[in-house]
Write a protein that holds these residues in place. Structure first.
Motif, PDB file in Angstrom:
ATOM      1  N   LEU A  34       0.819  -1.211   0.000  1.00 54.64           N
ATOM      2  CA  LEU A  34       0.000   0.000   0.000  1.00 54.64           C
ATOM      3  C   LEU A  34       0.859   1.271   0.000  1.00 54.64           C
ATOM      4  N   GLY A  35       1.934   1.260   0.763  1.00 49.57           N
ATOM      5  CA  GLY A  35       2.826   2.426   0.799  1.00 49.57           C
ATOM      6  C   GLY A  35       3.438   2.712  -0.558  1.00 49.57           C
ATOM      7  N   SER A  64      -5.419  12.991 -15.568  1.00 47.62           N
ATOM      8  CA  SER A  64      -4.586  11.871 -15.135  1.00 47.62           C
ATOM      9  C   SER A  64      -4.030  12.137 -13.737  1.00 47.62           C
ATOM     10  N   ALA A  65      -3.569  13.357 -13.509  1.00 44.37           N
ATOM     11  CA  ALA A  65      -3.055  13.729 -12.182  1.00 44.37           C
ATOM     12  C   ALA A  65      -4.163  13.636 -11.136  1.00 44.37           C
ATOM     13  N   GLN A  66      -5.348  14.106 -11.484  1.00 42.66           N
ATOM     14  CA  GLN A  66      -6.473  14.044 -10.550  1.00 42.66           C
ATOM     15  C   GLN A  66      -6.835  12.599 -10.211  1.00 42.66           C
ATOM     16  N   ALA A  67      -6.810  11.727 -11.197  1.00 44.49           N
ATOM     17  CA  ALA A  67      -7.130  10.315 -10.957  1.00 44.49           C
ATOM     18  C   ALA A  67      -6.081   9.675 -10.045  1.00 44.49           C
ATOM     19  N   ASP A  68      -4.809   9.976 -10.285  1.00 48.68           N
ATOM     20  CA  ASP A  68      -3.747   9.427  -9.441  1.00 48.68           C
ATOM     21  C   ASP A  68      -3.872   9.925  -8.006  1.00 48.68           C
ATOM     22  N   LEU A  69      -4.218  11.184  -7.837  1.00 46.32           N
ATOM     23  CA  LEU A  69      -4.386  11.725  -6.484  1.00 46.32           C
ATOM     24  C   LEU A  69      -5.580  11.081  -5.782  1.00 46.32           C
ATOM     25  N   GLU A  70      -6.619  10.792  -6.525  1.00 47.23           N
ATOM     26  CA  GLU A  70      -7.799  10.142  -5.948  1.00 47.23           C
ATOM     27  C   GLU A  70      -7.444   8.737  -5.450  1.00 47.23           C
ATOM     28  N   ILE A  71      -6.682   8.007  -6.240  1.00 52.26           N
ATOM     29  CA  ILE A  71      -6.249   6.663  -5.837  1.00 52.26           C
ATOM     30  C   ILE A  71      -5.360   6.750  -4.602  1.00 52.26           C
ATOM     31  N   ALA A  72      -4.429   7.711  -4.592  1.00 52.33           N
ATOM     32  CA  ALA A  72      -3.543   7.885  -3.436  1.00 52.33           C
ATOM     33  C   ALA A  72      -4.352   8.198  -2.183  1.00 52.33           C
ATOM     34  N   LYS A  73      -5.343   9.069  -2.334  1.00 59.67           N
ATOM     35  CA  LYS A  73      -6.167   9.473  -1.187  1.00 59.67           C
ATOM     36  C   LYS A  73      -6.894   8.272  -0.582  1.00 59.67           C
ATOM     37  N   THR A  75      -6.123   5.101  -0.926  1.00 61.91           N
ATOM     38  CA  THR A  75      -5.152   4.146  -0.400  1.00 61.91           C
ATOM     39  C   THR A  75      -4.671   4.603   0.976  1.00 61.91           C
ATOM     40  N   LEU A  76      -4.508   5.896   1.159  1.00 59.57           N
ATOM     41  CA  LEU A  76      -4.161   6.426   2.482  1.00 59.57           C
ATOM     42  C   LEU A  76      -5.259   6.101   3.491  1.00 59.57           C
ATOM     43  N   VAL A  78      -7.194   3.521   3.440  1.00 62.16           N
ATOM     44  CA  VAL A  78      -7.052   2.104   3.782  1.00 62.16           C
ATOM     45  C   VAL A  78      -5.961   1.935   4.835  1.00 62.16           C
ATOM     46  N   LEU A  79      -4.841   2.642   4.672  1.00 64.92           N
ATOM     47  CA  LEU A  79      -3.755   2.567   5.649  1.00 64.92           C
ATOM     48  C   LEU A  79      -4.228   2.997   7.037  1.00 64.92           C
ATOM     49  N   VAL A  80      -5.069   4.008   7.093  1.00 64.29           N
ATOM     50  CA  VAL A  80      -5.608   4.457   8.375  1.00 64.29           C
ATOM     51  C   VAL A  80      -6.569   3.403   8.929  1.00 64.29           C
ATOM     52  N   ASP A  81      -7.413   2.866   8.070  1.00 65.79           N
ATOM     53  CA  ASP A  81      -8.394   1.869   8.514  1.00 65.79           C
ATOM     54  C   ASP A  81      -7.740   0.622   9.094  1.00 65.79           C
ATOM     55  N   ILE A  82      -6.585   0.231   8.554  1.00 66.70           N
ATOM     56  CA  ILE A  82      -5.898  -0.952   9.085  1.00 66.70           C
ATOM     57  C   ILE A  82      -4.878  -0.572  10.159  1.00 66.70           C
ATOM     58  N   LYS A  83      -4.929   0.683  10.565  1.00 66.74           N
ATOM     59  CA  LYS A  83      -4.088   1.205  11.642  1.00 66.74           C
ATOM     60  C   LYS A  83      -2.586   1.160  11.323  1.00 66.74           C
TER      61      LYS A  83
END
Length: 119
Positions: A34-35, A64-73, A75-76, A78-83
């Motif tokens: 994920l990172g 394209s930049a907006q889509a990549d930022l949306e995916i990053a957001k 995914t972040l 998910v990282l918070v949800d799994i602590k």
């Protein structure tokens, strides 16, 4: 960065630096999955922004930049949800991400307006 560097490029640079400093604190189990996905998305967004400055098809680069930022957001999130990422760190990263998204939105609006008036 010099005076000619657009604010969106500087804001993206700051976001990437903040993430790179944070990713080393993500547990190893998630750092290389994920990172890495977040890192890849942010770097892809930066590449799209930079190429959009000189490209003929600016709208495609911005989207394209907006889509990549949306995916990053997300995914972040998910990282918070799994602590694997503290909420406080997400809030800091989100504070850097929002200005990039707003600037890209403004740039997109400007490009669409220019295309409409030039067509």
């Amino acid at each position: 960065m010099n005076r000619e560097t657009p604010p969106v490029v500087k804001a993206m640079h700051d976001l990437i630096l903040a993430w790179v400093r944070q990713v080393e604190h993500v547990p190893r189990l998630h750092r290389y999955t994920l990172g890495s996905r977040v890192t890849e998305c942010l770097l892809n967004a930066q590449q799209s922004i930079l190429s959009g400055r000189v490209s003929e098809n600016r709208l495609k680069a911005i989207q394209s930049a907006q889509a990549d930022l949306e995916i990053a957001k997300y995914t972040l999130r998910v990282l918070v949800d799994i602590k694997a990422l503290p909420v406080k760190k997400l809030a800091h990263l989100a504070g850097l991400l929002v200005p990039v998204e707003k600037q890209l939105g403004g740039w997109e609006k400007q490009v669409r307006k220019a295309e409409a008036s030039g067509a």
